[in-house]
Design an enzyme around this catalytic site. Structure first.
Site, short mmCIF file in Angstrom:
data_model
loop_
_atom_site.label_atom_id
_atom_site.label_comp_id
_atom_site.label_asym_id
_atom_site.label_seq_id
_atom_site.Cartn_x
_atom_site.Cartn_y
_atom_site.Cartn_z
N ASP A 72 0.81 -1.21 0.00
CA ASP A 72 0.00 0.00 0.00
C ASP A 72 0.85 1.27 0.00
O ASP A 72 0.46 2.28 -0.58
CB ASP A 72 -0.93 0.00 1.21
CG ASP A 72 -1.99 -1.10 1.11
OD1 ASP A 72 -2.14 -1.66 0.01
OD2 ASP A 72 -2.65 -1.38 2.12
N GLY A 73 2.02 1.22 0.64
CA GLY A 73 2.92 2.37 0.59
C GLY A 73 3.36 2.69 -0.83
O GLY A 73 3.52 3.85 -1.19
N ARG A 174 -9.64 20.82 20.78
CA ARG A 174 -8.49 20.71 21.67
C ARG A 174 -8.08 19.25 21.64
O ARG A 174 -8.78 18.38 22.16
CB ARG A 174 -8.84 21.17 23.09
CG ARG A 174 -9.03 22.67 23.20
CD ARG A 174 -9.32 23.12 24.64
NE ARG A 174 -8.27 22.69 25.57
CZ ARG A 174 -7.11 23.30 25.74
NH1 ARG A 174 -6.81 24.37 25.01
NH2 ARG A 174 -6.23 22.87 26.62
N ASP A 176 -4.62 16.31 20.16
CA ASP A 176 -3.22 16.11 19.79
C ASP A 176 -2.98 16.25 18.29
O ASP A 176 -1.82 16.32 17.85
CB ASP A 176 -2.75 14.72 20.23
CG ASP A 176 -2.60 14.61 21.73
OD1 ASP A 176 -2.60 15.66 22.41
OD2 ASP A 176 -2.51 13.48 22.25
N THR A 187 -9.39 3.68 6.19
CA THR A 187 -8.89 2.46 6.84
C THR A 187 -7.42 2.59 7.23
O THR A 187 -6.79 1.59 7.58
CB THR A 187 -9.06 1.25 5.88
OG1 THR A 187 -8.46 1.55 4.62
CG2 THR A 187 -10.52 0.92 5.69
N ALA A 188 -6.89 3.80 7.19
CA ALA A 188 -5.48 4.03 7.54
C ALA A 188 -5.41 4.74 8.90
O ALA A 188 -5.91 4.24 9.89
CB ALA A 188 -4.78 4.80 6.44
N HIS A 189 -4.76 5.92 8.95
CA HIS A 189 -4.58 6.64 10.21
C HIS A 189 -5.93 6.94 10.88
O HIS A 189 -6.07 6.88 12.10
CB HIS A 189 -3.81 7.94 9.94
CG HIS A 189 -3.22 8.56 11.15
ND1 HIS A 189 -2.44 9.70 11.11
CD2 HIS A 189 -3.29 8.24 12.46
CE1 HIS A 189 -2.05 10.03 12.32
NE2 HIS A 189 -2.56 9.16 13.17
N SER A 192 -7.12 4.02 12.94
CA SER A 192 -6.35 3.90 14.19
C SER A 192 -6.77 4.94 15.22
O SER A 192 -6.67 4.71 16.43
CB SER A 192 -4.85 4.05 13.90
OG SER A 192 -4.40 3.04 13.02
#
Length: 297
Positions: A72-73, A174, A176, A187-189, A192
């Site tokens: 995928d990368g 507010r 991170d 379905t990536a970051h 998660s």
């Protein structure tokens, strides 16, 4: 929300399609797959370039099809490399997950004669245009296939991120960091960070805060036609806008990040038997039931 229809990827069936082969540099599995697949590809197509260091210039000669060897990368790198010159892509998995690069080398050999005759359909997937605006002018921009994200970095402290939708203030997060993901990137970051999964052909985006400092901030699904702008009130020394895992730029006070639907779409061949739900089951371990240990009593 509408779903974009599939269409054929080759117009002139009397000629062999022009193909560019891309692959991860210095990876034994990719080199071995290329040696194995090259004769079959050359039998049904004209190979105009083999690029195992991601340096091919798509502005000079646009192929009919791009075959990507890797994971995928490699698909993300291919989308970045093509830029404004997007061509249909077929991914062959030589990596680990292979969520986007769905075909194994064996699968490819089975379907390639049909693919080369234009038998498969190509589906357009949403891409995002990410622009960094500083002092009233765009100083950097990049296409995103997965996501654009504002990430904090050291020294680690909570960020205040203002979100504007179509010019109007939506809210102040507010958190991170903040992720704006495409359906492919859901379905990536985004996943998660607790965001929802979208079907790949939906014309929608997901806005997901990372570790928000309140229970009321939940991931939000919006139309792909919404123009977003993000500002960070007091960015850290390394707060950055990150596009598909690569830093586009560090953010300074007063910077604005604009995220909108790109004119380009990522064109991917639809592989028979490989749908979104199968990918979730096979690649992400998504199941319909939880194993239960029954007591012997």
């Amino acid at each position: 929300m509408s779903v974009e229809p599939a269409h054929t990827w080759i117009n002139d069936h009397s000629k062999k399609p022009r193909v560019v082969i891309l692959g991860v540099p210095k990876r034994e599995t990719v080199v071995a797959a290329l040696e194995r697949l090259r004769p079959a590809i050359a039998e049904h197509a004209e190979i105009i370039a083999e690029d195992l260091d991601f340096s091919y210039d798509f502005s000079k000669a646009k192929p009919d099809l791009v075959i990507v060897l890797g994971g995928d990368g490699s698909i993300l790198q291919t989308a970045r490399q093509m830029g404004a010159q997007q061509s249909p892509v077929l991914g062959i998995n030589c990596g680990r997950l292979g969520f986007l690069a769905a075909l194994s080398p064996d699968d490819f050999l089975n379907v390639w004669p049909e693919v080369s005759r234009g038998g498969f359909k190509v589906v357009d997937h949403l891409m995002l245009q990410t622009s960094l605006i500083r002092g009233g002018r765009v100083i950097s921009e990049q296409l995103a296939l997965n996501e654009a994200a504002v990430l904090g970095g050291p020294p680690y402290r909570i960020l205040d991120i203002d979100l504007y939708a179509d010019g109007a203030l939506a809210t102040r997060y507010r958190c991170d960091g903040l992720i704006v993901a495409t359906p492919i990137g859901s379905t990536a970051h985004n996943l998660s960070a607790g965001g929802p999964i979208l079907r790949r052909q939906l014309q929608a985006i997901v806005i997901s805060p990372i570790s928000p400092h309140t229970l009321t901030y939940r991931p939000l699904v919006d139309s792909a036609d919404t123009v977003l702008e993000l500002t960070v009130t007091e960015p850290n020394e390394s707060t950055s806008i990150v596009v598909d895992g690569r830093i586009l730029s560090r953010l300074l006070p007063g910077d604005r990040v604009r995220i909108e639907r790109a004119e380009q779409t990522f064109q991917m061949l639809a592989v028979s038997g490989h749908d979104d739900y199968r990918a979730l089951r096979d690649k992400l371990g998504w199941g319909g039931s939880v194993p239960v240990k029954r007591s012997s009593l």
